[in-house]
Write a protein that holds these residues in place. Structure first.
Motif, short mmCIF file in Angstrom:
data_model
loop_
_atom_site.label_atom_id
_atom_site.label_comp_id
_atom_site.label_asym_id
_atom_site.label_seq_id
_atom_site.Cartn_x
_atom_site.Cartn_y
_atom_site.Cartn_z
N PHE A 193 15.11 4.92 -7.90
CA PHE A 193 15.78 4.14 -8.93
C PHE A 193 14.80 3.22 -9.65
O PHE A 193 14.79 3.15 -10.89
N ASN A 194 13.97 2.51 -8.90
CA ASN A 194 13.04 1.57 -9.51
C ASN A 194 12.05 2.26 -10.44
O ASN A 194 11.77 1.80 -11.55
N GLU A 195 11.49 3.38 -9.98
CA GLU A 195 10.54 4.09 -10.82
C GLU A 195 11.21 4.69 -12.04
O GLU A 195 10.68 4.62 -13.15
N ALA A 196 12.38 5.28 -11.85
CA ALA A 196 13.08 5.92 -12.97
C ALA A 196 13.45 4.91 -14.04
O ALA A 196 13.18 5.12 -15.23
N LEU A 197 14.05 3.79 -13.64
CA LEU A 197 14.46 2.80 -14.63
C LEU A 197 13.25 2.10 -15.25
O LEU A 197 13.22 1.88 -16.47
N GLY A 198 12.26 1.76 -14.44
CA GLY A 198 11.08 1.08 -14.97
C GLY A 198 10.37 1.91 -16.03
O GLY A 198 10.00 1.41 -17.10
N ASN A 199 10.18 3.21 -15.76
CA ASN A 199 9.49 4.07 -16.72
C ASN A 199 10.37 4.43 -17.91
O ASN A 199 9.89 4.52 -19.04
N ALA A 200 11.67 4.65 -17.66
CA ALA A 200 12.57 5.01 -18.77
C ALA A 200 12.70 3.87 -19.76
O ALA A 200 12.79 4.09 -20.98
N PHE A 225 12.83 11.26 -23.91
CA PHE A 225 11.81 10.44 -23.26
C PHE A 225 12.35 9.69 -22.04
O PHE A 225 11.75 9.75 -20.96
N PRO A 226 13.49 8.97 -22.15
CA PRO A 226 14.04 8.36 -20.93
C PRO A 226 14.45 9.39 -19.88
O PRO A 226 14.23 9.18 -18.68
N ALA A 232 23.22 11.54 -6.92
CA ALA A 232 23.81 11.67 -8.24
C ALA A 232 24.22 10.31 -8.80
O ALA A 232 24.02 10.03 -9.99
N ILE A 233 24.78 9.47 -7.95
CA ILE A 233 25.19 8.13 -8.39
C ILE A 233 23.99 7.34 -8.92
O ILE A 233 24.03 6.77 -10.01
N VAL A 234 22.92 7.32 -8.15
CA VAL A 234 21.73 6.56 -8.54
C VAL A 234 21.05 7.20 -9.75
O VAL A 234 20.55 6.50 -10.64
N GLY A 235 21.03 8.53 -9.81
CA GLY A 235 20.43 9.21 -10.95
C GLY A 235 21.16 8.92 -12.25
O GLY A 235 20.53 8.66 -13.29
N LEU A 236 22.49 8.97 -12.22
CA LEU A 236 23.27 8.64 -13.41
C LEU A 236 23.07 7.19 -13.83
O LEU A 236 22.94 6.89 -15.03
N LEU A 237 23.04 6.30 -12.84
CA LEU A 237 22.85 4.88 -13.15
C LEU A 237 21.48 4.63 -13.77
O LEU A 237 21.37 3.91 -14.77
N ALA A 238 20.44 5.23 -13.21
CA ALA A 238 19.08 5.05 -13.75
C ALA A 238 18.97 5.62 -15.16
O ALA A 238 18.33 5.02 -16.04
N THR A 239 19.61 6.76 -15.41
CA THR A 239 19.57 7.36 -16.75
C THR A 239 20.29 6.49 -17.76
O THR A 239 19.79 6.25 -18.88
N ILE A 265 28.31 3.45 -17.24
CA ILE A 265 27.04 2.87 -17.70
C ILE A 265 26.24 3.91 -18.48
O ILE A 265 25.58 3.58 -19.48
N LEU A 266 26.30 5.17 -18.05
CA LEU A 266 25.62 6.24 -18.80
C LEU A 266 26.22 6.35 -20.20
O LEU A 266 25.47 6.51 -21.19
#
Length: 292
Positions: free
Chosen positions: A97-104, A125-126, A168-175, A273-274
């Motif tokens: 989650f941290n890497e996905a959101l930080g980079n996105a 890109f995100p 899936a929950i964390v992936g959707l949230l990060a996206t 949130i998505l």
């Protein structure tokens, strides 16, 4: 000659996440490009996906498991059994989650040169940043599964399904958050600092390093219910249920209604949130090239 206004479209605005799916070949190219750029000139390369979480795990295990007594031992029988697996199963998910959101959140600004030269769906890109984080997540997951097997892991189908649901929950949230902050960051660069603070809070606002019972005992029923509305909390507990619980005697209590109530709630919150992130992104993307 008259032109119907129905044929006109606001420039610089794409078709959203559906267009990302239609141009998934571009997504693959962006993921490969991100991986090559990140490890260009690196000695270890993709091995950093093992080294970084490994060092993080050792530090937290010694500080919390040994010094603060969260690890079950003859001297501390009230601790968590197999605390090492409990800790690492939470770390791999929160790191994703941290890497996905930080980079996105930085992906649009970091690819400003490409965005100003050619049009392509900006959501690429995100989303590509989240996929790159998933590539880094996989080696950590392999290590986690190996450690669980060594500890006698015998999961049920329901537990494996819970792990997929938690991811899936964390992936959707990060996206969703990545789309939101990726767009806002083009106009207000201070949002990068806000995301950094959010990531720091997220690590400690979910039961990655401590037991959920500690939160329930301190906060009480009402605030613990509020605590469970955090999708990351549900995702982490789903990973504990899938990977850690089958390595114990199974007597550890689960959060009340984890699978029947809180997992569907967390999926709805992440999906909401998505949707908010996508709507915000589409509203702001028309001036990305000018602002960059």
């Amino acid at each position: 000659m008259s032109v119907s206004t129905e044929e006109l479209a606001r420039p610089g605005v794409g078709g959203g996440l559906a267009e990302v799916f239609r141009t998934r070949f571009l997504l693959k190219l962006l993921v490969r490009k991100e991986l090559k750029v990140r490890y260009r000139g690196s000695v270890l390369g993709l091995l950093w996906s093992y080294v970084k979480p490994g060092v993080q795990f050792i530090v937290f295990y010694i500080a919390l498991g040994v010094f603060l007594g969260l690890e079950n031992s003859p001297r501390n029988p009230g601790g968590l059994p197999n605390y090492a697996i409990y800790l690492f199963s939470g770390i791999v998910l929160i790191n994703f989650f941290n890497e996905a959101l930080g980079n996105a959140s930085r992906s649009i600004v970091n690819n400003g040169g490409l965005i100003k030269k050619i049009y392509l769906p900006r959501e690429l890109f995100p989303v590509a940043s989240v996929w790159v984080s998933a590539v880094h997540f996989f080696p950590q997951l392999v290590i986690l599964v190996g450690a669980c097997l060594y500890a006698g892991w015998h999961p049920s189908f329901l537990q494996l399904a819970a792990a997929l649901g938690g991811f899936a929950i964390v992936g959707l949230l990060a996206t969703g958050l990545g789309l939101l902050f990726g767009a806002v960051n083009v106009y207000f660069r201070d949002s990068e600092n806000f995301v950094d603070m959010l990531l720091m809070v997220a690590t400690w606002a979910s039961p990655v390093m401590y037991a959920w019972t500690m939160v329930a005992d301190k906060l009480g029923e009402f605030w613990f219910t509020v605590y469970q509305f955090n999708p990351i909390t549900v995702g982490v507990e789903s990973f504990h249920y899938a990977f850690w619980l089958p390595t114990t005697d199974g007597s550890a209590p689960l959060p009340p209604n984890l699978l029947s109530v809180w997992m569907p709630v967390a999926l709805l919150v992440s999906a909401g949130i998505l949707l908010i992130g996508q709507l915000t992104f589409r509203r702001l993307e028309g001036r990305f090239a000018q602002e960059l």
